[in-house]
Design a protein around this motif. Structure first.
Motif, short mmCIF file in Angstrom:
data_model
loop_
_atom_site.label_atom_id
_atom_site.label_comp_id
_atom_site.label_asym_id
_atom_site.label_seq_id
_atom_site.Cartn_x
_atom_site.Cartn_y
_atom_site.Cartn_z
N SER A 42 0.85 -1.19 0.00
CA SER A 42 0.00 0.00 0.00
C SER A 42 0.88 1.24 0.00
O SER A 42 2.11 1.15 0.09
CB SER A 42 -0.90 0.00 1.24
OG SER A 42 -0.12 0.23 2.41
N THR A 43 0.27 2.42 -0.08
CA THR A 43 1.05 3.65 -0.11
C THR A 43 1.82 3.88 1.18
O THR A 43 2.70 4.73 1.24
CB THR A 43 0.13 4.87 -0.36
OG1 THR A 43 -0.92 4.87 0.60
CG2 THR A 43 -0.45 4.82 -1.76
N GLN A 44 1.47 3.14 2.25
CA GLN A 44 2.27 3.23 3.47
C GLN A 44 3.62 2.55 3.29
O GLN A 44 4.55 2.81 4.05
CB GLN A 44 1.53 2.57 4.64
CG GLN A 44 0.29 3.34 5.08
CD GLN A 44 -0.38 2.66 6.25
OE1 GLN A 44 -1.29 1.86 6.09
NE2 GLN A 44 0.10 2.97 7.43
N HIS A 265 -3.76 10.45 8.60
CA HIS A 265 -3.69 9.00 8.86
C HIS A 265 -4.49 8.63 10.11
O HIS A 265 -5.18 7.60 10.12
CB HIS A 265 -2.23 8.57 9.03
CG HIS A 265 -2.08 7.12 9.34
ND1 HIS A 265 -2.06 6.14 8.37
CD2 HIS A 265 -1.97 6.46 10.53
CE1 HIS A 265 -1.94 4.96 8.94
NE2 HIS A 265 -1.88 5.12 10.25
N SER A 274 -9.93 8.54 -0.30
CA SER A 274 -9.37 7.38 0.40
C SER A 274 -8.06 7.74 1.08
O SER A 274 -7.37 8.68 0.68
CB SER A 274 -9.13 6.24 -0.60
OG SER A 274 -8.05 6.55 -1.47
N ASP A 276 -5.27 6.07 1.09
CA ASP A 276 -4.12 5.84 0.23
C ASP A 276 -3.89 7.01 -0.73
O ASP A 276 -2.76 7.48 -0.90
CB ASP A 276 -4.30 4.54 -0.58
CG ASP A 276 -3.93 3.31 0.22
OD1 ASP A 276 -3.53 3.47 1.38
OD2 ASP A 276 -4.05 2.19 -0.31
N ARG A 279 -2.78 10.17 1.23
CA ARG A 279 -1.38 10.07 1.64
C ARG A 279 -0.46 10.30 0.44
O ARG A 279 0.54 11.02 0.55
CB ARG A 279 -1.13 8.68 2.24
CG ARG A 279 0.20 8.54 2.96
CD ARG A 279 0.40 7.11 3.43
NE ARG A 279 1.56 6.98 4.28
CZ ARG A 279 1.53 6.88 5.60
NH1 ARG A 279 0.37 6.91 6.22
NH2 ARG A 279 2.64 6.75 6.30
#
Length: 394
Positions: A42-44, A265, A274, A276, A279
């Motif tokens: 994910s983008t994290q 977050h 969303s 993602d 972020r």
């Protein structure tokens, strides 16, 4: 006609220092990709069951590192393009042939790098560099307008995406399957299985997004070209007041945007889009602001003699940026493969590895350049650019 590369006496020390600083930031950005299938996370950019230390380190990376350094490198590419071309013209040399040979050699470096790791940026620079050539003789105001327009074309849709409600679709199961395949291929697979996974899973993603990457770096190229064409790097004293204004503006914009990343977050600041996408947008926007802050900070620090002395250690590693950039991949991929670290090593351990390897690169670059004119790959690049073997040893 003199067709040799730029002698050391003509180099702009500030650019080498900034390049060395950016190289460390790029190393930090790339390190997670050496350890995890970051392309499919994910983008994290961390596994779901990561430790608290990794979570907060990733958060700090997104706030102050991610997208903040490829932007500097892209800006420097545009500035370096103008310096390269203008110096050739001053010597009465036809610029087109040498420039495109330079790009072709850069593309070859990038293609080889891409075989070993999906995160290569050199081939993208070579492709975007073809478009950059079209602007070499444009007026400064035209270059500036194109840079702003291209930035807007990419950034405005990203901003509008923040207003699109989350559709709730979950692709986590598909991602988990690919992540599992990547870890198995890179951790336990043979060299053939490694290349097979890369060819079938990673390269299609990269190819599909290549145009987007070119669109991302081209306006930064143009900004670098614009600043270099105005002569800022040759007359820093004259432009110091302007540099200070950009420093203050980027500070006031960049850090609030970076602070929004953890606030969004944890739901403290609600956004319709969303998590993602939000972020991703905030990381991108804070990167555009903070790259200006980092760059102008170094320029201002180096206006003082003490500042120049303290940052001088970055100049050699910056002069050998190509060699050091590619050697980081070779070292890290080799270490990860040799000790079976892929998919199981925490992010903080990769961060520590960066803190160990980069000082070694700094020391090695200083030693090498005390004996040779260029780094090893810089020398190869110059030989291919000028179509003749260049003198290497001092």
């Amino acid at each position: 006609m003199q067709t040799t590369p730029t002698p050391l006496s003509e180099r702009i020390n500030e650019l080498d220092v900034i390049r060395g600083f950016a190289l460390f930031g790029i190393f930090l950005v790339n390190m997670p990709g050496y350890l995890q299938p970051e392309l499919f996370l994910s983008t994290q950019r961390i596994p779901e069951h990561a430790s608290a230390a990794d979570f907060w380190l990733r958060m700090m990376f997104d706030m102050f590192v991610q997208t903040k350094f490829y932007t500097i490198f892209s800006f420097l590419f545009g500035a370096g393009f103008y310096l390269f071309m203008s110096r050739l013209e001053q010597r009465g040399v036809a610029v087109g042939g040498k420039y495109f040979r330079r790009l072709f050699a850069l593309f070859l470096f990038g293609a080889v790098h891409l075989v070993f790791w999906f995160g290569d940026i050199l081939h993208t620079y070579a492709l975007a560099g073809i478009l950059l050539y079209l602007f070499y003789r444009s007026r400064e105001v035209v270059i500036k307008r194109w840079a702003i327009t291209l930035l807007a074309i990419y950034q405005i849709p990203m901003g509008l995406a923040l207003l699109v409600p989350d559709d709730g679709q979950n692709t986590g199961a598909q991602k988990e399957q690919v992540v599992s395949q990547a870890i198995d291929a890179y951790q336990n697979g043979s060299w053939e299985e490694w290349l097979s996974f890369r060819w079938n899973n990673e390269l299609p993603v990269l190819v599909q997004n290549e145009w987007l990457m070119v669109l991302t770096v081209l306006p930064l190229f143009l900004l670098g070209l614009y600043v270099a064409k105005k002569g800022v790097f040759y007359e820093l004293g004259r432009y110091e007041a302007t540099i200070r204004r950009y420093w203050m503006g980027s500070l006031l914009i960049g850090f609030p945007l970076a602070a929004m990343i953890p606030l969004v977050h944890f739901g403290i600041v609600p956004i319709p889009g969303s998590l993602d996408i939000t972020r991703l947008v905030l990381v991108q926007w804070s990167g555009l602001a903070l790259f200006v802050f980092y760059l102008t900070s170094i320029l201002l620090v180096m206006r003082k003699e003490r500042g120049r002395e303290r940052l001088s250690f970055l100049a050699p590693v910056g002069r050998m940026a190509l060699t050091n950039y590619l050697s980081q991949t070779v070292l890290c991929v080799s270490i990860v493969k040799l000790f079976h670290l892929y998919g199981s090593t925490p992010l903080w351990a990769g961060f520590v590895l960066c803190l160990f390897i980069f000082p070694v690169q700094v020391a090695w670059s200083k030693w090498w350049l005390s004996r040779y004119r260029y780094g090893p790959l810089e020398w190869v690049w110059r030989c291919l650019t000028y179509g003749a073997v260049q003198q290497l040893k001092k």
